[in-house]
Design a protein around this motif. Sequence first.
Motif, mmCIF file in Angstrom:
data_model
loop_
_atom_site.group_PDB
_atom_site.id
_atom_site.type_symbol
_atom_site.label_atom_id
_atom_site.label_comp_id
_atom_site.label_asym_id
_atom_site.label_seq_id
_atom_site.Cartn_x
_atom_site.Cartn_y
_atom_site.Cartn_z
ATOM 1 N N LYS A 1 2.688 -2.173 -83.249
ATOM 2 C CA LYS A 1 2.097 -1.245 -82.284
ATOM 3 C C LYS A 1 0.831 -0.589 -82.823
ATOM 4 N N PHE A 2 0.684 -0.549 -84.147
ATOM 5 C CA PHE A 2 -0.473 0.112 -84.755
ATOM 6 C C PHE A 2 -1.317 -0.868 -85.577
ATOM 7 N N ASP A 3 -1.137 -2.154 -85.301
ATOM 8 C CA ASP A 3 -1.869 -3.207 -86.027
ATOM 9 C C ASP A 3 -1.718 -3.076 -87.541
ATOM 10 N N LEU A 4 -0.567 -2.664 -87.970
ATOM 11 C CA LEU A 4 -0.365 -2.491 -89.409
ATOM 12 C C LEU A 4 0.585 -3.542 -89.992
ATOM 13 N N GLU A 5 0.969 -4.517 -89.165
ATOM 14 C CA GLU A 5 1.981 -5.472 -89.629
ATOM 15 C C GLU A 5 1.498 -6.321 -90.803
ATOM 16 N N LYS A 6 0.157 -6.479 -90.918
ATOM 17 C CA LYS A 6 -0.369 -7.296 -92.035
ATOM 18 C C LYS A 6 -0.170 -6.581 -93.377
#
Lengths: 249, 297
Positions: free
Chosen positions: A133-138
Amino acid sequence: MIQYFQIKNLCKYFGGLHAVDNLCFSVKKNSITGLIGPNGAGKTTAFNLISHFLPRDKGDILFQNENLKKLPAYILVRKGIIRTFQQIRLFPNLTIRENLLLALSKNYDGWWTSFFPINEAKKNEEIEISLQKFDLEKLIDEKAEDLSYGQSRIIEILQKKLTGADFILLDEPASGINPTRLLEIEKLLLELKSNGKTILIIEHNMNFIMKMCDEIIVMENGKVLLQDTPQAVQKNQKVLEAYLGKNNK
Amino acid sequence: MFEYILSLLTITVILVLLAQSYNLSFGLTGLLNLGHIIFYGIGAYTAAILNTKFGVGFFENLILAILITGGFATFFGLLCLRLSGHYLAIATLGAAMITSVVANNWMSLTNGPLGIRGIENPIVFGYHFDSALSIFSLYFIIVSFCLFLLYKIFHSPYGRILRAIKDDELAAISVGKNVFSAKIWSLILSASFTGIAGVLYAHYRLFLDPSIFALPEIIFAILIVVVGGRGNFWGCILSVLFLQFISEIPRFFGFPDEIVGATRNILFASLLIAVMFWKPNGLFDKQLKKTLEKNKK
């Protein structure tokens, strides 16, 4: 009327200094409430007392009809009251995944879980969804110490969310955050509210507080000066004096 | 020569268990416990006393040592773990000194500085492990099993909590972790495995005196974990192998026997200082990480 969260005559003295002095206020369920006041008003001390990180000298703390006696702070988290700190407190040498996994295993993981880990795959899936949801999965397998300040703040709030706590205390979540990240924090807080959580925020960023809060509590010298809606607080002369001084016009 | 190498390997295997168990409390949890050698000594004395005075066998001694060191660790933990950092270090070092004094002076139980002689080699299901090869094989199996358990603990949700506590106790409390209980269990588990190492030592050396509690032993245990990298499971094992190799160097250079021990202590103390200065995360930190990354690819 029974309040969701209420503190009555809460006191904390440091020698002759009355850091929190007969503090009384209540918080409505499923609301975002701001706790503001000039530096030294006793806001963070109040947070420390509520979260039991500091023992109180006097007063009662009532949460969901229960009078919270002097309990260890970790028990309070299990009862559903969780907090952040002014300084971000993630575990710097642990990865983001590990930081969030710690929050997901709500109860104490004893050494016996070494041989019977519980639902690790399901927990990992939940974490990945939260980060997406916050583009932090990487960044999931990066160490927390390698994150930027704004990213760390988001992860910290996500961590508190994942504990499943009902009442979340946030100490200056918007401080030092750039406008883009701030929008994400706002989104996250609104999502928490829509999920039925109740939030109490200490903050000096007035735009953020006025925009987000349903109600605001103003503190001065360890006491409540006013508890009202953001609009009423903005117009209140006593509040302006507390912030800007009596001679200000 | 073969006997000498086997003897060195047997001691290395015991040290691996001692170091890895210490790594659990000191390395993983961050408890600056300078008295950990107490549990090694208690394990060894349990085996020595029970075996020579009551004829208790090797396996029974292992179980009793786990219980006794575990019990002692509970008491020790309740007493000391309210402290942290330097205060904990001083308190635990004091406890190690007290234990050493007790071992030196309680003549009727420990025979004081004269030590306990006549400990038997391990006898398991009637088989007498009296050759160097058989003892090494037995110890290798026991230690491998213990390392497997320790590995599981290190890489478990509980291990994660211990690492979190090492990073920031307050933050661990703020996500609902019972930090004190986790620390006590870490100490109990660590002490129990150390107790096993003590039993192995006593049944191998066949003689035990209070020098097991001496300061160089404490420094050596710390050195192993610091060189391996605190909390680094494989680094700790490599560290024991590396230090055992270093400790044998003076012999190969033909140093006289009477100064070999002192030379080792100087080498170890210098290495400890150097590692803390230049490689605070241990000698095997980066190398190991790179290898693991390569393996992943």
